[in-house]
Design an enzyme around this catalytic site. Structure first.
Site, PDB file in Angstrom:
ATOM      1  N   HIS A  22      -3.814   8.568  11.579  1.00 60.45           N
ATOM      2  CA  HIS A  22      -5.173   8.808  11.099  1.00 60.45           C
ATOM      3  C   HIS A  22      -5.601  10.262  11.285  1.00 60.45           C
ATOM      4  O   HIS A  22      -6.366  10.786  10.475  1.00 60.45           O
ATOM      5  CB  HIS A  22      -6.155   7.837  11.753  1.00 60.45           C
ATOM      6  CG  HIS A  22      -6.119   6.491  11.118  1.00 60.45           C
ATOM      7  ND1 HIS A  22      -5.115   5.588  11.368  1.00 60.45           N
ATOM      8  CD2 HIS A  22      -6.933   5.923  10.197  1.00 60.45           C
ATOM      9  CE1 HIS A  22      -5.326   4.506  10.633  1.00 60.45           C
ATOM     10  NE2 HIS A  22      -6.417   4.683   9.915  1.00 60.45           N
ATOM     11  N   TRP A  77      -1.598   1.203   2.896  1.00 58.17           N
ATOM     12  CA  TRP A  77      -1.366  -0.092   3.543  1.00 58.17           C
ATOM     13  C   TRP A  77       0.113  -0.272   3.886  1.00 58.17           C
ATOM     14  O   TRP A  77       0.445  -0.720   4.983  1.00 58.17           O
ATOM     15  CB  TRP A  77      -1.814  -1.228   2.646  1.00 58.17           C
ATOM     16  CG  TRP A  77      -3.281  -1.387   2.489  1.00 58.17           C
ATOM     17  CD1 TRP A  77      -4.280  -0.811   3.216  1.00 58.17           C
ATOM     18  CD2 TRP A  77      -3.926  -2.200   1.515  1.00 58.17           C
ATOM     19  NE1 TRP A  77      -5.502  -1.218   2.753  1.00 58.17           N
ATOM     20  CE2 TRP A  77      -5.318  -2.074   1.713  1.00 58.17           C
ATOM     21  CE3 TRP A  77      -3.470  -3.021   0.488  1.00 58.17           C
ATOM     22  CZ2 TRP A  77      -6.248  -2.742   0.924  1.00 58.17           C
ATOM     23  CZ3 TRP A  77      -4.392  -3.692  -0.302  1.00 58.17           C
ATOM     24  CH2 TRP A  77      -5.768  -3.553  -0.076  1.00 58.17           C
TER      25      TRP A  77
END
EC number: 5.1.3.32
Length: 104
Positions: A22, A77
């Protein structure tokens, strides 16, 4: 504006990798989040349980729901599927949380 909160489950021992991925969030993923009306996106980790708690503010919930159809979201994903619980389509298993209080 719509406030959304949700929880997801990280696999044991994957906290550092989750944070690393992230911190290096792809520019096209950032652009997609903003393009579909997402802002103030924050994710917290309960280090004892490996539960992730997400919070995001949305311009329009229907518009946001369309992010799941984008190629960049599907690619993200797939990239994250090895470190957290996912559905058969690689989307994170996500449980919506009920808003019980807000103060501006």
């Amino acid at each position: 504006m719509v406030r959304k909160a949700f929880k997801m489950q990280l696999f044991e021992g994957q906290a550092k990798e989750y944070e690393k991925r992230h911190n290096e969030l792809w520019p096209e993923m950032k652009e997609m989040i903003h393009e579909y009306g997402g802002s103030n996106y924050t994710i917290f980790l309960d280090e004892e349980t490996n539960v992730l708690y997400g919070y995001i503010e949305l311009e329009d919930e229907e518009k946001w729901d369309k992010t799941a159809e984008t190629e960049i979201c599907k690619k993200w994903w797939a990239f994250m599927a090895d470190i957290m619980e996912t559905n058969p389509d690689n989307s994170p298993v996500s449980v919506s949380l009920k808003n019980v209080f807000h103060l501006d």
